[in-house]
Design a protein around this motif. Structure first.
Motif, short mmCIF file in Angstrom:
data_model
loop_
_atom_site.label_atom_id
_atom_site.label_comp_id
_atom_site.label_asym_id
_atom_site.label_seq_id
_atom_site.Cartn_x
_atom_site.Cartn_y
_atom_site.Cartn_z
N THR A 1 -23.33 17.95 29.21
CA THR A 1 -22.29 18.57 28.41
C THR A 1 -20.98 18.56 29.20
O THR A 1 -20.98 18.37 30.42
CB THR A 1 -22.64 20.03 28.07
OG1 THR A 1 -22.65 20.79 29.28
CG2 THR A 1 -23.98 20.13 27.34
N SER B 1 -15.59 8.90 23.35
CA SER B 1 -16.43 9.69 22.46
C SER B 1 -17.88 9.84 22.91
O SER B 1 -18.63 10.60 22.32
CB SER B 1 -16.43 9.06 21.07
OG SER B 1 -17.10 7.79 21.13
N GLY B 2 -18.28 9.10 23.92
CA GLY B 2 -19.66 9.13 24.39
C GLY B 2 -20.46 7.90 24.02
O GLY B 2 -21.56 7.69 24.53
N HIS C 1 -18.13 8.39 31.54
CA HIS C 1 -17.56 8.95 30.31
C HIS C 1 -16.64 7.93 29.67
O HIS C 1 -16.15 7.00 30.31
CB HIS C 1 -16.86 10.29 30.56
CG HIS C 1 -15.43 10.18 30.96
ND1 HIS C 1 -14.40 10.07 30.04
CD2 HIS C 1 -14.83 10.15 32.16
CE1 HIS C 1 -13.25 10.00 30.68
NE2 HIS C 1 -13.49 10.04 31.97
N GLU D 1 -21.58 13.82 27.19
CA GLU D 1 -21.66 13.93 25.74
C GLU D 1 -20.27 14.20 25.14
O GLU D 1 -19.54 15.07 25.60
CB GLU D 1 -22.60 15.09 25.40
CG GLU D 1 -22.81 15.34 23.94
CD GLU D 1 -23.81 16.47 23.72
OE1 GLU D 1 -24.65 16.31 22.84
OE2 GLU D 1 -23.74 17.49 24.44
N GLY D 2 -19.91 13.42 24.15
CA GLY D 2 -18.65 13.64 23.45
C GLY D 2 -17.44 13.02 24.12
O GLY D 2 -16.35 12.99 23.54
N ALA E 1 -14.22 15.34 23.79
CA ALA E 1 -14.86 16.65 23.96
C ALA E 1 -14.26 17.40 25.13
O ALA E 1 -14.13 18.63 25.09
CB ALA E 1 -16.37 16.46 24.16
#
Length: 125
Positions: free
Chosen positions: A15, A74-75, A71, A97-98, A102
């Motif tokens: 995350t 958007s992932g 990274h 993630e993301g 994110a």
């Protein structure tokens, strides 16, 4: 953190909060796989740039001291690169993630472009 076993390897999906915490403690190497143009416009301060088209798993450093976390925006690209790293022989790799979207949504600091001057500037989120 989510993890997926692929053969004898582990692909982790971290995350934003997990990445930010490990980044602040200097526990990871953060690699941005976006294009040079995306990186120049805005990026996480200190993240290394390794654009997806130039990725070569054989050239990645070992992870004895710090875990590698990829990274992108958007992932999606970082997931592909993490899987390619596993295909290249790494047994434990991670991605965020993301992606950068994110990271910004979570109000984490980054380097952006000052639209008035064109100069890079720190954005606190």
């Amino acid at each position: 953190m989510q993890s997926e076993t692929i053969g004898n390897a582990t692909l982790e999906t971290w995350t934003v909060e997990e990445v930010a915490e490990a980044w602040a403690k200097n526990e990871i190497v953060l690699i941005d796989v976006r294009t040079p143009q995306e990186y120049m416009f805005e990026h996480i301060e200190g993240a290394l740039l390794l654009p997806m088209p130039f990725f070569n798993a054989d050239k990645l450093p070992g992870q004895s001291d710090k875990r590698i976390v990829f990274h992108c925006g958007s992932g999606v690209r970082s997931d592909k690169i993490a899987r390619a790293a596993i295909e290249g022989g790494l047994t434990q790799i991670a991605h965020m993630e993301g992606g950068f979207g994110a990271w910004k949504a979570a109000k984490k600091p980054y380097i952006g472009t000052n639209m008035a001057t064109g100069a890079p500037s720190r954005v606190e989120g």
